[in-house]
Design a protein around this motif. Structure first.
Motif, short mmCIF file in Angstrom:
data_model
loop_
_atom_site.label_atom_id
_atom_site.label_comp_id
_atom_site.label_asym_id
_atom_site.label_seq_id
_atom_site.Cartn_x
_atom_site.Cartn_y
_atom_site.Cartn_z
N MET A 654 29.87 -49.25 97.25
CA MET A 654 29.78 -48.00 97.99
C MET A 654 31.14 -47.29 97.95
O MET A 654 32.14 -47.85 98.39
CB MET A 654 29.39 -48.27 99.45
CG MET A 654 29.13 -46.99 100.26
SD MET A 654 27.71 -46.04 99.66
CE MET A 654 26.36 -47.17 100.03
N LEU A 658 31.40 -42.32 101.08
CA LEU A 658 30.11 -42.57 101.72
C LEU A 658 30.15 -43.75 102.69
O LEU A 658 29.13 -44.04 103.34
CB LEU A 658 29.03 -42.84 100.66
CG LEU A 658 28.66 -41.68 99.74
CD1 LEU A 658 27.51 -42.08 98.84
CD2 LEU A 658 28.29 -40.43 100.54
N PRO A 733 16.61 -44.04 97.78
CA PRO A 733 16.93 -42.72 98.36
C PRO A 733 15.72 -41.90 98.78
O PRO A 733 15.89 -40.90 99.50
CB PRO A 733 17.71 -42.02 97.23
CG PRO A 733 18.24 -43.13 96.40
CD PRO A 733 17.20 -44.19 96.43
N ILE A 784 23.41 -45.82 94.26
CA ILE A 784 24.62 -45.22 94.84
C ILE A 784 25.04 -43.97 94.08
O ILE A 784 25.51 -42.98 94.68
CB ILE A 784 25.74 -46.28 94.86
CG1 ILE A 784 25.36 -47.39 95.84
CG2 ILE A 784 27.08 -45.66 95.24
CD1 ILE A 784 26.32 -48.54 95.87
N LEU A 787 22.90 -41.28 95.46
CA LEU A 787 23.30 -40.92 96.82
C LEU A 787 24.56 -40.06 96.84
O LEU A 787 24.67 -39.09 97.61
CB LEU A 787 23.52 -42.19 97.64
CG LEU A 787 22.27 -43.02 97.96
CD1 LEU A 787 22.66 -44.32 98.66
CD2 LEU A 787 21.28 -42.23 98.80
N VAL A 791 24.23 -36.56 98.65
CA VAL A 791 24.78 -36.47 100.02
C VAL A 791 25.98 -35.55 100.08
O VAL A 791 26.16 -34.77 101.04
CB VAL A 791 25.15 -37.88 100.52
CG1 VAL A 791 25.91 -37.80 101.85
CG2 VAL A 791 23.90 -38.72 100.66
N LEU A 801 26.61 -38.85 108.67
CA LEU A 801 26.51 -40.26 108.34
C LEU A 801 26.89 -41.14 109.54
O LEU A 801 26.23 -42.16 109.82
CB LEU A 801 27.39 -40.60 107.15
CG LEU A 801 26.87 -40.18 105.76
CD1 LEU A 801 27.92 -40.47 104.69
CD2 LEU A 801 25.58 -40.90 105.44
N TYR A 822 20.29 -39.90 104.33
CA TYR A 822 21.43 -40.47 105.05
C TYR A 822 21.11 -41.90 105.55
O TYR A 822 22.01 -42.75 105.60
CB TYR A 822 21.82 -39.57 106.22
CG TYR A 822 22.42 -38.26 105.78
CD1 TYR A 822 23.77 -38.18 105.44
CD2 TYR A 822 21.63 -37.10 105.67
CE1 TYR A 822 24.32 -36.98 105.02
CE2 TYR A 822 22.17 -35.91 105.25
CZ TYR A 822 23.52 -35.84 104.92
OH TYR A 822 24.08 -34.65 104.48
N SER A 824 19.35 -43.95 103.91
CA SER A 824 19.47 -44.78 102.71
C SER A 824 20.91 -45.17 102.45
O SER A 824 21.20 -46.27 101.97
CB SER A 824 18.89 -44.03 101.50
OG SER A 824 17.53 -43.71 101.70
N VAL A 825 21.83 -44.28 102.77
CA VAL A 825 23.25 -44.61 102.59
C VAL A 825 23.64 -45.77 103.49
O VAL A 825 24.31 -46.74 103.05
CB VAL A 825 24.13 -43.37 102.88
CG1 VAL A 825 25.60 -43.76 102.86
CG2 VAL A 825 23.85 -42.27 101.87
N THR A 828 21.93 -49.10 102.35
CA THR A 828 22.49 -49.60 101.10
C THR A 828 23.87 -50.21 101.33
O THR A 828 24.20 -51.28 100.76
CB THR A 828 22.58 -48.48 100.06
OG1 THR A 828 21.29 -47.90 99.87
CG2 THR A 828 23.09 -49.01 98.74
N GLU A 829 24.66 -49.59 102.16
CA GLU A 829 26.00 -50.13 102.47
C GLU A 829 25.89 -51.50 103.13
O GLU A 829 26.61 -52.44 102.75
CB GLU A 829 26.72 -49.15 103.39
CG GLU A 829 28.12 -49.60 103.77
CD GLU A 829 28.78 -48.64 104.73
OE1 GLU A 829 29.97 -48.84 105.05
OE2 GLU A 829 28.11 -47.69 105.18
#
Length: 847
Positions: A654, A658, A733, A784, A787, A791, A801, A822, A824-825, A828-829
């Motif tokens: 990441m 983000l 996403p 990523i 994203l 984003v 975020l 957002y 999804s960010v 995923t992180e």
């Protein structure tokens, strides 16, 4: 002064008229019970409560139990009960319900006697014959007001058989037929000697009423096959025949119509001897496994009969005299014994009872009786029947277990499971099913008595029966367990559940299947469910070839446009993985990865990407041999030397613009949870024959092997399940937060498995991949990248975020607008941190 006078008066009375002995009290209550039938000259309409029969039976059983308290050996009252076959008469009266309610009090008498006596009476022929007849009267298919007492009686027998497993033949339909009945059979094998109790017009009185015939003093319950082999027993037989001869003379004096009977002492002696020996040798299972109590009981009965011959003769003669006096006025009650063993009056057919057990197509009277109560409306009765079936199914006798396995038990169990499943309404909310927590016993009243949601009771009833099936298979003998599990798979999972996963109620069905698998914990049951999910074959499925396995149908459901169905199906896959079924894991994933077709052996940095330079060099020398040295106790695949590079690869996926977590590399908070989970996973998979290392087989020695390897490497197929998961990862996403969260849970369950090829494919970002292949790490890189490009287009995206993270992870009550991108960010992180934590936990456990 008064009290002293009372004591003196009592002592005087005791001297003049001594108190009655237990045997005198016992015979008195029995004669009083029989006098009721002799005193009624017409069809008796009195209920049992209006008679003294219950009180007399209570006194009889109390005398028997009090007799045991004072002596460790069988007493004269118990001998009297067995010798004169009093239980046989009670079973006859219970069958004809004379007077109404007699069956209930007889069941109470039998249950109290058998459950409280310290002697194992069930093996006695004078006991198990009437018991078998009472078992045949207990049937849940016929509505009865006393079914609660019937099932209690059956459950008592189950406990007795559990205590004395060698008596299982007694509760089976076998050759336990009385010798008199066998002699009565002539040409037709199905025609038996039937004694019927019936009321007839007064002018049709039969003087040869079997109910009041002289009681046979010969003890037919002894199990010694050499009963008459010694002088001691011959003297006993002669003495017994003398009692019989005297009794018959008295009977002929009061009943002139039977004067032409021929009485032969010698004939009676030989017949009685043969009857006793045949009944003992053919019917009693105790000959195969004797017990201390049984031997003690026989010895005491033989000795006491010998020592008290004169005393017993007086008692029997007196009793018969009183009964014969009653017979003078007795006109309406008779037991009509047909001479040919099969012809009897039309009126008597309605209330007839066979002396021997009713022949049936099944092999177990007790099991069939219990099965008949499984569909009763009374929940308490049904649970007691279930308990009895579980006791019988758990017996260790292999022959009895095969009898149960070949019975209709599995079909009845499965049919009820199907019926309860079909009763579940289609409008039930799948989200409500996860909260249901029930068991098959009586400890789930909230779900059966109260309405939590529409259809709650039907759902609870289904899962209670699933829990019973699971417990029954877990406790049952292996023969029974395999039969039950296989039939449930064939008749319910394949016949009912499999087609339901394709109909228009598939969402509800998927949720029900998930909860059903969660209830199943029996290993044998798990194996059969695994066969239902992936089939019995272990060969991998070829890509783009149609398959009919359940798990591929579930994979198709994950590709539908219905988000709820995708979510429920992913939950089902999570439950399948949590089962740790080696066959299921092999067919779904491992059979595709074990070829290591994803690994590019020709890559220049292969030595850096795998374990270490030293390990790679050693493997090259062995040319891919799998025989590692015995000193190696850990896996270098799970614990590579470059673990820190692997962890950093996941944490640095990441980009900083983000990242929403101020700790950046804060993945340690996941370590404790994954530590506990991985410890359990290792224990569950400890017995699997999985390899220790991920090794490519170097087949370059063949002149044409290398071209084939190059050709196959470009066609690597990871299997439909992993392909579906990676497709879902790439689509993160654009998916709802709930689906993405469940997707990461499923992948984490996979990553925890200690299989070297699966671990390498999912948790080694430095892995050299063959051209055209993809891995979990490469899919996350694509996500990523998407994203970042989407984003960053939004102004103040960092503030959004932070708010999204606070809403999702910190349980903030503030409501914000749902934004899939957002969310999804954030997920995923956190997913990348979980993968880093899992890799490091497995590294620590493998060192």
């Amino acid at each position: 002064m008064i009290s002293g006078f009372q004591v003196a008066l009592k002592n005087t009375i005791d001297v003049i008229a001594p108190p009655a002995t237990p045997i005198q009290d016992f015979t008195y209550h029995w004669k009083q019970l029989m006098n009721f039938y002799a005193s009624h000259k017409s069809n008796c309409k009195l209920t049992i409560e209006c008679t003294g029969i219950p009180q007399h039976l209570d006194c009889l059983v109390d005398i028997l139990l009090d007799e045991e308290k004072n002596d460790d050996n069988p007493g004269p009252c118990l001998e009297y009960l067995l010798q004169h076959k009093l239980l046989d008469w009670l079973a006859t009266l219970a069958n004809v319900e004379s007077p109404p309610g007699m069956r209930l009090v007889c069941l109470l008498f039998f249950r109290k006697l058998l459950s409280h006596t310290k002697f194992p009476l069930l093996h006695q022929s004078a006991v198990y014959g009437p018991v078998q007849r009472l078992i045949s009267l207990c049937s849940g298919t016929i509505p009865s007001a006393i079914e609660n007492e019937e099932v209690k009686f059956l459950l008592t027998l189950c406990f007795l058989v559990c205590r004395y497993p060698h008596l299982t033949n007694i509760v089976n339909v076998s050759s336990n037929v009385s010798h008199e009945t066998n002699m009565a059979m002539k040409n037709d094998s199905e025609r038996m000697d039937i004694h019927s109790v019936t009321y007839i017009p007064a002018k049709k009185r039969n003087a040869t009423n079997a109910l009041f015939q002289p009681l046979n003093t010969q003890a037919i319950t002894l199990i010694n096959p050499n009963l008459f082999a010694c002088d001691h027993q011959r003297r006993r037989s002669i003495c017994s025949d003398k009692f019989k001869y005297d009794a018959l003379k008295k009977y002929k004096k009061h009943n002139s119509k039977i004067s032409n009977r021929k009485i032969s002492v010698r004939s009676n002696e030989s017949t009685s001897s043969r009857d006793t020996e045949n009944s003992s040798m053919c019917s009693s299972p105790v000959l195969q496994k004797p017990s201390q109590y049984i031997a003690n009981l026989d010895t005491i009965i033989n000795q006491r009969n010998l020592d008290n011959c004169d005393k017993e003769s007086d008692i029997i003669s007196s009793s018969l005299h009183d009964v014969d006096v009653k017979l003078k006025d007795f006109e309406d009650l008779r037991i009509d014994v047909s001479d040919d063993g099969g012809n009897y009056g039309v009126n008597s057919k309605k209330q007839s009872l066979s002396i021997s057990p009713v022949l049936d197509t099944s092999n177990s009277l007790l099991l069939d009786a219990l099965i008949s109560y499984l569909n009763t409306a009374d929940n308490t009765v049904r649970i007691r029947a279930c308990e009895g079936i579980m006791i019988l199914a758990s017996l260790e006798d292999p022959n009895f277990a095969r009898t149960i396995a070949e019975s209709d038990l599995s079909i009845v169990i499965t049919t009820r499971l199907e019926n309860l499943f079909n009763l579940i309404p289609a409008h039930v909310d799948p989200a409500e099913i996860d909260d249901i927590d029930v068991t098959w016993g009586l400890d789930s009243p909230l779900w059966t008595n109260e309405k939590k949601f529409p259809g709650c009771r039907q759902v609870a009833a289904y899962f209670m029966w699933v829990d019973y099936c699971n417990q029954l298979i877990k406790e049952a003998h292996p023969h029974v367990a395999h039969s039950l599990a296989k039939n449930i798979r064939l008749l319910f999972f394949e016949k009912v559940l499999a087609p339901a996963l394709a109909d228009h109620h598939v969402l509800l069905i998927t949720s029900l299947v998930t909860e059903t698998l969660r209830k199943i914990t029996a290993p044998i049951f798990d194996i059969e469910v695994g066969y239902w999910i992936v089939g019995e074959q272990r060969d991998p499925v070829i890509a783009e070839v149609c398959s009919t396995s359940i798990y591929e149908r579930l994979i198709e459901n994950c590709y539908t446009d219905c988000n709820d169905l995708t979510l429920e199906t992913l939950k089902l896959f999570e439950e399948i993985l949590d089962k740790r079924n080696e066959h299921v894991l092999h067919c779904m994933m491992l059979s595709y990865l074990s070829s290591r077709g994803y690994y590019d052996n020709g890559a220049a940095d292969s030595a850096i990407a795998s374990w270490s330079d030293e390990e790679d060099e050693r493997e090259r020398e062995k040319k891919g041999a799998l025989d590692f040295s015995r000193e190696q106790s850990h896996s270098r695949t799970l614990a590579p030397s470059n673990i820190h590079r692997i962890v950093n690869c996941f944490l640095s996926l990441m980009p900083r613009q983000l990242q929403t977590d101020p700790g950046e590399d804060n993945y340690e908070r996941y370590m404790t949870d994954w530590e506990k989970q991985y410890t359990k996973v290792k224990m569950d998979c400890a017995l699997f024959a999985w390899p220790l290392e991920a090794v490519s087989i170097d087949d370059s020695g063949s002149y044409d092997s290398r071209p084939e390897a190059d050709h196959c490497s470009s066609r690597f197929y990871m299997g439909p399940f992993i392909s579906m998961l990676l497709d879902k990862v790439i689509n993160i996403p654009y998916q709802k937060y709930e689906i993405n969260l469940q997707l990461t849970i499923v992948i984490s369950r996979l990553a925890l498995l200690p299989h070297p090829y699966l671990h390498e494919f999912l948790l080694n970002p430095l892995l050299p991949l063959t051209p055209g292949s993809k891995s979990l790490f490469t899919c996350l890189q694509k996500v990523i990248k998407q994203l970042v490009s989407e984003v960053t287009k939004t102004p103040k995206y960092k503030d959004i975020l932070r708010e999204t993270r606070k809403h999702l992870l910190e349980d903030c009550s503030q409501q914000i607008k749902e934004n899939i991108l957002y969310e999804s960010v954030v997920i995923t992180e956190e997913f990348c941190k979980e993968l880093a934590a899992i890799a490091y936990v497995k590294y620590q456990h493998s060192m």
